[in-house]
Design a protein around this motif. Structure first.
Motif, PDB file in Angstrom:
ATOM      1  N   VAL A 232       0.873  -1.185   0.000  1.00 18.84           N
ATOM      2  CA  VAL A 232       0.000   0.000   0.000  1.00 18.84           C
ATOM      3  C   VAL A 232       0.903   1.226   0.000  1.00 18.84           C
ATOM      4  CG1 VAL A 232      -1.857   1.240   1.175  1.00 18.84           C
ATOM      5  CG2 VAL A 232      -1.773  -1.266   1.264  1.00 18.84           C
ATOM      6  N   GLU A 233       1.007   1.890  -1.134  1.00 21.02           N
ATOM      7  CA  GLU A 233       1.981   2.969  -1.310  1.00 21.02           C
ATOM      8  C   GLU A 233       1.910   4.032  -0.230  1.00 21.02           C
ATOM      9  OE1 GLU A 233       2.381   6.330  -4.650  1.00 21.02           O
ATOM     10  OE2 GLU A 233       3.004   4.353  -5.371  1.00 21.02           O
ATOM     11  N   ASN A 234       0.712   4.367   0.195  1.00 19.22           N
ATOM     12  CA  ASN A 234       0.563   5.442   1.180  1.00 19.22           C
ATOM     13  C   ASN A 234       1.242   5.120   2.505  1.00 19.22           C
ATOM     14  OD1 ASN A 234      -1.787   5.513  -0.800  1.00 19.22           O
ATOM     15  ND2 ASN A 234      -1.900   7.549   0.142  1.00 19.22           N
ATOM     16  N   PHE A 235       1.424   3.849   2.820  1.00 18.14           N
ATOM     17  CA  PHE A 235       2.115   3.472   4.052  1.00 18.14           C
ATOM     18  C   PHE A 235       3.623   3.654   3.931  1.00 18.14           C
ATOM     19  CE2 PHE A 235      -1.886   1.941   5.402  1.00 18.14           C
ATOM     20  CZ  PHE A 235      -1.812   1.707   6.767  1.00 18.14           C
ATOM     21  N   ARG A 236       4.093   3.981   2.718  1.00 22.40           N
ATOM     22  CA  ARG A 236       5.518   4.212   2.511  1.00 22.40           C
ATOM     23  C   ARG A 236       5.827   5.698   2.297  1.00 22.40           C
ATOM     24  NH1 ARG A 236       7.066   2.102  -2.114  1.00 22.40           N
ATOM     25  NH2 ARG A 236       5.080   1.223  -2.858  1.00 22.40           N
ATOM     26  N   TYR A 237       4.822   6.552   2.459  1.00 22.88           N
ATOM     27  CA  TYR A 237       5.040   8.003   2.407  1.00 22.88           C
ATOM     28  C   TYR A 237       5.545   8.502   3.757  1.00 22.88           C
ATOM     29  CZ  TYR A 237       2.091   8.307  -1.845  1.00 22.88           C
ATOM     30  OH  TYR A 237       1.561   8.176  -3.100  1.00 22.88           O
ATOM     31  N   ARG A 238       6.454   9.479   3.715  1.00 23.47           N
ATOM     32  CA  ARG A 238       6.900  10.140   4.927  1.00 23.47           C
ATOM     33  C   ARG A 238       7.120  11.626   4.628  1.00 23.47           C
ATOM     34  NH1 ARG A 238       5.456   5.914   6.121  1.00 23.47           N
ATOM     35  NH2 ARG A 238       6.396   4.341   7.497  1.00 23.47           N
ATOM     36  N   ILE A 239       7.065  12.437   5.680  1.00 24.97           N
ATOM     37  CA  ILE A 239       7.297  13.872   5.541  1.00 24.97           C
ATOM     38  C   ILE A 239       8.656  14.200   6.131  1.00 24.97           C
ATOM     39  CG2 ILE A 239       6.465  16.182   6.118  1.00 24.97           C
ATOM     40  CD1 ILE A 239       3.666  14.948   6.469  1.00 24.97           C
TER      41      ILE A 239
END
Length: 207
Positions: free
Chosen positions: A64-71
């Protein structure tokens, strides 16, 4: 490896600045997951049930790509891989933090994790990894919770998901446990949490 996201062409172009401005940008959901097959697999093979379902969770998160997003420094990034930052119980009633690197093969993950867990149990510090491409894991195996909140240092600007697991209970010949997921709303919505939960349950069921 990571890549910086071009916010102007990103599907979350409007959502990212909107939720990034919140004092508390995290939202949380609690679900119940069936762990009958996963628990039986772990016991049958003599492996840690906790490490087994953490591996299933990390495997699901990779998809799930969104779980690999970070700020980072106010900008969104997409990581190729996310690992685990987990609390580990100690014999004296306290806990430490372990950095559990994701490995696709369960055997490789368990071998690495066993070494790290032992080091944490033998130490008395409370130092956690500075890596941001992690999911922050914890377990509350004494409580079958229906909701959960976290102690958070809001000024730190954390953007990692927090996933916690509760007490395993039995009913009607099945085993299940509560799972709490807190995620940064600038990076994902309920849709993405739902996708993750579905994939996690699939991996637990195929054990």
């Amino acid at each position: 490896m990571k890549q910086k996201i071009d916010v102007e062409s990103w599907v979350r172009k409007a959502h990212f600045p909107f939720f990034s401005a919140f004092e508390e940008p995290y939202f949380g959901l609690c679900v119940r997951v069936d762990c009958t097959a996963a628990y039986d697999f772990a016991k049958r093979n003599g492996i840690s049930f906790y490490l087994y379902y953490v591996h299933c969770s990390l495997a699901a998160a990779q998809t799930v790509e969104n779980f690999r997003y970070r700020i980072e420094a106010g900008a969104p990034y997409l990581y190729d891989q996310v690992d685990g930052g987990s609390t580990i119980a100690r014999a004296n009633g306290t806990f430490g933090f372990a950095h559990l690197l994701y490995r696709e093969r369960l055997e490789d993950f368990l071998e690495d994790a066993a070494r790290v867990v032992e080091l944490v149990r033998e130490s008395d510090d409370l130092v956690r990894t500075v890596a941001v491409n992690i999911i922050r894991y914890s377990a509350v195996p004494w409580v079958d919770f229906t909701s959960l909140s976290h102690a958070r240092l809001l000024s730190a600007g954390d953007s990692c998901p927090f996933i916690s697991f509760g007490k395993m209970v039995e009913s009607g010949g099945r085993r299940s446990m509560a799972m709490s997921i807190h995620a940064h709303h600038a990076l994902m919505d309920g849709l993405h949490v739902g996708q993750y939960v579905d994939r996690f349950q699939q991996l637990m069921d195929r054990s």
